[in-house]
Design a protein around this motif. Structure first.
Motif, PDB file in Angstrom:
ATOM      1  N   LYS A   1       0.839  -1.209   0.000  1.00 14.57           N
ATOM      2  CA  LYS A   1       0.000   0.000   0.000  1.00 14.57           C
ATOM      3  C   LYS A   1       0.874   1.259   0.000  1.00 14.57           C
ATOM      4  O   LYS A   1       0.581   2.234  -0.679  1.00 14.57           O
ATOM      5  CB  LYS A   1      -0.932  -0.010   1.216  1.00 14.57           C
ATOM      6  CG  LYS A   1      -2.104  -0.959   1.016  1.00 14.57           C
ATOM      7  CD  LYS A   1      -2.988  -1.032   2.234  1.00 14.57           C
ATOM      8  CE  LYS A   1      -3.822   0.207   2.422  1.00 14.57           C
ATOM      9  NZ  LYS A   1      -4.746   0.064   3.561  1.00 14.57           N
ATOM     10  N   ASN A   2       1.964   1.204   0.755  1.00 17.22           N
ATOM     11  CA  ASN A   2       2.835   2.389   0.849  1.00 17.22           C
ATOM     12  C   ASN A   2       3.564   2.721  -0.443  1.00 17.22           C
ATOM     13  O   ASN A   2       4.009   3.848  -0.629  1.00 17.22           O
ATOM     14  CB  ASN A   2       3.836   2.220   1.993  1.00 17.22           C
ATOM     15  CG  ASN A   2       3.206   2.509   3.344  1.00 17.22           C
ATOM     16  OD1 ASN A   2       2.213   3.234   3.426  1.00 17.22           O
ATOM     17  ND2 ASN A   2       3.740   1.935   4.400  1.00 17.22           N
ATOM     18  N   ILE A   3       3.728   1.745  -1.320  1.00 15.17           N
ATOM     19  CA  ILE A   3       4.427   2.050  -2.588  1.00 15.17           C
ATOM     20  C   ILE A   3       3.448   2.086  -3.774  1.00 15.17           C
ATOM     21  O   ILE A   3       3.856   2.288  -4.911  1.00 15.17           O
ATOM     22  CB  ILE A   3       5.545   1.017  -2.886  1.00 15.17           C
ATOM     23  CG1 ILE A   3       4.981  -0.399  -3.006  1.00 15.17           C
ATOM     24  CG2 ILE A   3       6.645   1.080  -1.836  1.00 15.17           C
ATOM     25  CD1 ILE A   3       5.977  -1.394  -3.589  1.00 15.17           C
ATOM     26  N   SER A   4       2.163   1.885  -3.485  1.00  9.26           N
ATOM     27  CA  SER A   4       1.200   1.653  -4.577  1.00  9.26           C
ATOM     28  C   SER A   4       1.009   2.860  -5.495  1.00  9.26           C
ATOM     29  O   SER A   4       0.584   2.703  -6.641  1.00  9.26           O
ATOM     30  CB  SER A   4      -0.143   1.208  -4.013  1.00  9.26           C
ATOM     31  OG  SER A   4      -0.685   2.236  -3.230  1.00  9.26           O
ATOM     32  N   HIS A   5       1.323   4.096  -5.002  1.00  9.15           N
ATOM     33  CA  HIS A   5       1.141   5.282  -5.862  1.00  9.15           C
ATOM     34  C   HIS A   5       1.983   5.181  -7.132  1.00  9.15           C
ATOM     35  O   HIS A   5       1.683   5.840  -8.130  1.00  9.15           O
ATOM     36  CB  HIS A   5       1.542   6.555  -5.118  1.00  9.15           C
ATOM     37  CG  HIS A   5       0.438   7.093  -4.262  1.00  9.15           C
ATOM     38  ND1 HIS A   5      -0.861   7.156  -4.693  1.00  9.15           N
ATOM     39  CD2 HIS A   5       0.437   7.581  -3.000  1.00  9.15           C
ATOM     40  CE1 HIS A   5      -1.621   7.667  -3.737  1.00  9.15           C
ATOM     41  NE2 HIS A   5      -0.852   7.926  -2.691  1.00  9.15           N
ATOM     42  N   SER A   6       3.047   4.398  -7.087  1.00  9.90           N
ATOM     43  CA  SER A   6       3.946   4.332  -8.256  1.00  9.90           C
ATOM     44  C   SER A   6       3.382   3.485  -9.391  1.00  9.90           C
ATOM     45  O   SER A   6       3.981   3.431 -10.462  1.00  9.90           O
ATOM     46  CB  SER A   6       5.283   3.701  -7.860  1.00  9.90           C
ATOM     47  OG  SER A   6       5.667   4.065  -6.583  1.00  9.90           O
ATOM     48  N   PHE A   7       2.276   2.774  -9.129  1.00 12.15           N
ATOM     49  CA  PHE A   7       1.860   1.741 -10.087  1.00 12.15           C
ATOM     50  C   PHE A   7       0.394   1.864 -10.503  1.00 12.15           C
ATOM     51  O   PHE A   7      -0.447   2.309  -9.732  1.00 12.15           O
ATOM     52  CB  PHE A   7       2.081   0.347  -9.466  1.00 12.15           C
ATOM     53  CG  PHE A   7       3.502   0.154  -9.000  1.00 12.15           C
ATOM     54  CD1 PHE A   7       4.520  -0.035  -9.922  1.00 12.15           C
ATOM     55  CD2 PHE A   7       3.826   0.196  -7.653  1.00 12.15           C
ATOM     56  CE1 PHE A   7       5.831  -0.187  -9.505  1.00 12.15           C
ATOM     57  CE2 PHE A   7       5.133   0.050  -7.219  1.00 12.15           C
ATOM     58  CZ  PHE A   7       6.142  -0.143  -8.152  1.00 12.15           C
ATOM     59  N   GLY A   8       0.142   1.364 -11.736  1.00 11.99           N
ATOM     60  CA  GLY A   8      -1.242   1.283 -12.218  1.00 11.99           C
ATOM     61  C   GLY A   8      -1.879  -0.034 -11.835  1.00 11.99           C
ATOM     62  O   GLY A   8      -3.096  -0.223 -11.969  1.00 11.99           O
ATOM     63  N   GLY A   9      -1.083  -0.986 -11.384  1.00  8.33           N
ATOM     64  CA  GLY A   9      -1.616  -2.290 -10.985  1.00  8.33           C
ATOM     65  C   GLY A   9      -0.569  -3.067 -10.221  1.00  8.33           C
ATOM     66  O   GLY A   9       0.612  -2.706 -10.222  1.00  8.33           O
ATOM     67  N   ILE A  10      -1.032  -4.135  -9.545  1.00  6.29           N
ATOM     68  CA  ILE A  10      -0.113  -4.962  -8.752  1.00  6.29           C
ATOM     69  C   ILE A  10      -0.295  -6.417  -9.173  1.00  6.29           C
ATOM     70  O   ILE A  10      -1.407  -6.963  -9.079  1.00  6.29           O
ATOM     71  CB  ILE A  10      -0.428  -4.859  -7.230  1.00  6.29           C
ATOM     72  CG1 ILE A  10      -0.517  -3.412  -6.746  1.00  6.29           C
ATOM     73  CG2 ILE A  10       0.570  -5.700  -6.415  1.00  6.29           C
ATOM     74  CD1 ILE A  10       0.778  -2.684  -6.547  1.00  6.29           C
ATOM     75  N   LEU A  11       0.789  -7.032  -9.626  1.00  4.03           N
ATOM     76  CA  LEU A  11       0.777  -8.465  -9.913  1.00  4.03           C
ATOM     77  C   LEU A  11       1.536  -9.158  -8.781  1.00  4.03           C
ATOM     78  O   LEU A  11       2.741  -8.925  -8.603  1.00  4.03           O
ATOM     79  CB  LEU A  11       1.480  -8.754 -11.251  1.00  4.03           C
ATOM     80  CG  LEU A  11       1.496 -10.241 -11.653  1.00  4.03           C
ATOM     81  CD1 LEU A  11       0.149 -10.675 -12.209  1.00  4.03           C
ATOM     82  CD2 LEU A  11       2.582 -10.522 -12.703  1.00  4.03           C
ATOM     83  N   LEU A  12       0.817  -9.959  -8.002  1.00  2.00           N
ATOM     84  CA  LEU A  12       1.488 -10.743  -6.951  1.00  2.00           C
ATOM     85  C   LEU A  12       1.992 -12.015  -7.610  1.00  2.00           C
ATOM     86  O   LEU A  12       1.265 -12.649  -8.384  1.00  2.00           O
ATOM     87  CB  LEU A  12       0.499 -11.067  -5.833  1.00  2.00           C
ATOM     88  CG  LEU A  12      -0.172  -9.851  -5.173  1.00  2.00           C
ATOM     89  CD1 LEU A  12      -1.274 -10.305  -4.223  1.00  2.00           C
ATOM     90  CD2 LEU A  12       0.859  -9.005  -4.437  1.00  2.00           C
ATOM     91  N   GLU A  13       3.227 -12.397  -7.321  1.00  2.00           N
ATOM     92  CA  GLU A  13       3.812 -13.542  -8.031  1.00  2.00           C
ATOM     93  C   GLU A  13       4.548 -14.463  -7.066  1.00  2.00           C
ATOM     94  O   GLU A  13       5.337 -14.000  -6.231  1.00  2.00           O
ATOM     95  CB  GLU A  13       4.792 -13.028  -9.100  1.00  2.00           C
ATOM     96  CG  GLU A  13       5.325 -14.105 -10.024  1.00  2.00           C
ATOM     97  CD  GLU A  13       4.240 -14.754 -10.886  1.00  2.00           C
ATOM     98  OE1 GLU A  13       3.448 -14.032 -11.505  1.00  2.00           O
ATOM     99  OE2 GLU A  13       4.189 -16.000 -10.924  1.00  2.00           O
TER     100      GLU A  13
END
Ligand SMILES: NC(=O)C1=CN([C@@H]2O[C@H](COP(=O)(O)OP(=O)(O)OC[C@H]3O[C@@H](n4cnc5c(N)ncnc54)[C@H](O)[C@@H]3O)[C@@H](O)[C@H]2O)C=CC1
Ligand SMILES: CC(=O)C(=O)O
Ligand SMILES: [Mg+2]
Length: 438
Positions: A197-209
């Motif tokens: 959540k704290n780094i999420s501003h940098s991204f348009g989406g999150i892929l957990l792998e």
């Protein structure tokens, strides 16, 4: 030495006469090597040189194969063995590059300070403009804690980096998306969720792998709930999408009605449970499973599936078998029932080699190289990013699965992963569903 999966390229020279390549490939196969690509490097009037890519279980097996080729004689030589996989990884597989050329002071002032300050102010006043004036809208974080790297287990995030770089390379190649690997030194759900959540501003989406079960379930659920951008655990839903597509194609070819088929799962971790949920939501009435962990069987029961007593019972009972255990060779040829569909999806080695399964009587068989989430995740994210969607829904995933099945040729279980049309159609299908929702 411990058994491991290694890939090497053997450089072989043969006299330019028909039959010599056959001798070499037979010698490799008989010595236990698994042949991949064969590339002709040079054809001369007298001799031909080829690169033969082969997979081995161990260094000892590689030596046996090389000796077997050399023993053929008759002008057949091994010129060398090269490790192309390691070579391709030197310096890593990805890098960040500037889209703009910076040659003049005017360029510098436009790209950087002072010009950039105007753009900062625009975004400060209207944060949604970040989508247009930064790379954020086309950038996806590829996040791992290293606990389930392929089927290699909990080898840690650093050792998992080559896989994450690979996913980033695939995002770029098939969907024009920038994937940024993020290695987490924690598996604690609270910490993982807080960090992302704290780094999420940098991204348009999150892929957990390659985040192992069961903690992957809580992490994904919480992030989906708490973040306004699309989040997807690839090993769960990317895999479920391609597995459903493969099952749809197998049923189309065999005349089985998928919803009435008895589907059995071996391994009910991240991939297995998501496949179960996807199939049930699609309408499959009977899902059974085995797992070595009682907690995984409880989760199967919770989703409406039936735990079975043994692997043998499952193999006896089921029309379609999906294996996601990470255990190579777990399914023995004598367990295969005539006409079964076998999806042995573990990487880097499947629970049974598809050729072996077909020989043993399977109607269709595939491994994790062909039925692979690479067919799903690039197009799924392209679709949601295009639509500006805040979530990836079950309907979008089913649309992606149907698009993959529609691209699959008759008699195949999956389309070719390098076919750009597959990724385009997945993206379009997902975007359409996402746009209806917006
Ligand atoms: N083809 C593809 O696209 C994909 C393949 N996979 C493969 O699936 C495998 C599992 O991955 P995840 O689900 O992420 O891992 P996971 O660790 O979440 O799940 C593995 C499950 O298999 C069970 N298991 C292990 N040995 C078993 C045995 N002998 N009998 C019964 N159950 C057993 C474990 O208890 C666990 O529940 C890996 O090999 C991975 O490479 C995963 C995602 C995508
Ligand atoms: C393909 C993939 O994501 C895996 O094997 O984990
Ligand atoms: Mg994975």
């Amino acid at each position: 030495m411990t058994a491991r999966n290694i890939t090497r390229t053997i450089i072989v020279e043969t006299p330019s006469r028909p039959g010599n390549l056959g001798k070499v490939t037979t010698a490799i196969g008989q010595a236990g090597g698994d042949i991949g690509d064969i590339t002709t490097i040079k054809i001369g009037p007298l001799s031909t040189v080829r690169d033969i890519t082969v997979q081995f279980e161990s260094d000892e097996q590689l030596e046996v194969v090389v000796r077997a080729i050399e023993a053929l004689g008759g002008g057949i030589y091994v010129h060398g063995v090269s490790d192309e996989v390691l070579r391709a990884h030197e310096g890593g597989k990805i890098r960040m590059v500037s889209k703009l050329d910076i040659r003049s002071l005017a360029d510098l002032r436009r790209v950087y300070t002072p010009g950039v300050a105007d753009v900062c102010r625009v975004i400060q006043e209207e944060p949604e403009k970040a989508r247009y004036y930064t790379s954020i809208g086309n950038t996806v974080a590829i996040v791992t804690d290293g606990t389930a790297i392929l089927g290699l287990g909990n080898i840690g995030p650093l050792a998992g980096m080559p896989v994450m770089e690979g996913k980033a390379a695939l995002f770029d190649r098939f969907a024009g998306i920038s994937g940024i690997p993020i290695l987490l030194d924690t598996s604690d759900p609270d910490e993982v969720v807080r960090t992302i959540k704290n780094i999420s501003h940098s991204f348009g989406g999150i892929l957990l792998e390659d985040i192992g079960s069961p903690h992957c379930f809580e992490i994904e659920e919480r992030l989906k709930r708490e973040l306004p951008i699309p989040v997807m655990h690839d090993d769960q839903h990317g895999t479920a999408v391609v597995t459903l597509a493969a099952a749809i194609s197998a049923c189309r070819a065999t005349g089985i009605e998928l919803r009435d088929a008895v589907v059995g799962q071996i391994g009910l971790g991240a991939a297995g449970l998501a496949i179960c949920r996807m199939f049930m939501a699609y309408g499959v009435k009977e899902m059974s499973g085995v797992d070595r962990q009682a907690a995984a069987l409880d989760r199967l029961r919770q989703y409406g599936g039936t735990p079975l007593g043994s692997l043998e019972e499952l193999m006896e009972k089921c029309d379609i078998v999906v294996a996601t255990t990470g255990v190579p060779g777990l399914i023995k040829p004598e367990m295969i029932r005539q006409g079964q569909v076998i999806l042995a999806l573990s990487n880097p080695k499947p629970e049974i080699d598809p050729v072996c399964a077909l020989k043993a009587g399977a109607a269709f068989a595939a491994d994790g190289r062909s039925v692979n989430n690479v067919l799903g995740f690039p197009g799924i994210f392209r679709g949601v990013l295009n639509a500006g969607a805040r979530d990836i829904t079950h309907e979008m995933l089913v649309a992606a699965a149907q698009a993959i099945a529609d691209c699959t040729s008759e008699g195949e279980l999956a389309p070719h992963p390098l076919d750009p049309e597959v990724h385009r159609r997945v993206a379009r299908a997902v975007e359409q569903v996402a746009s209806q929702k917006n």
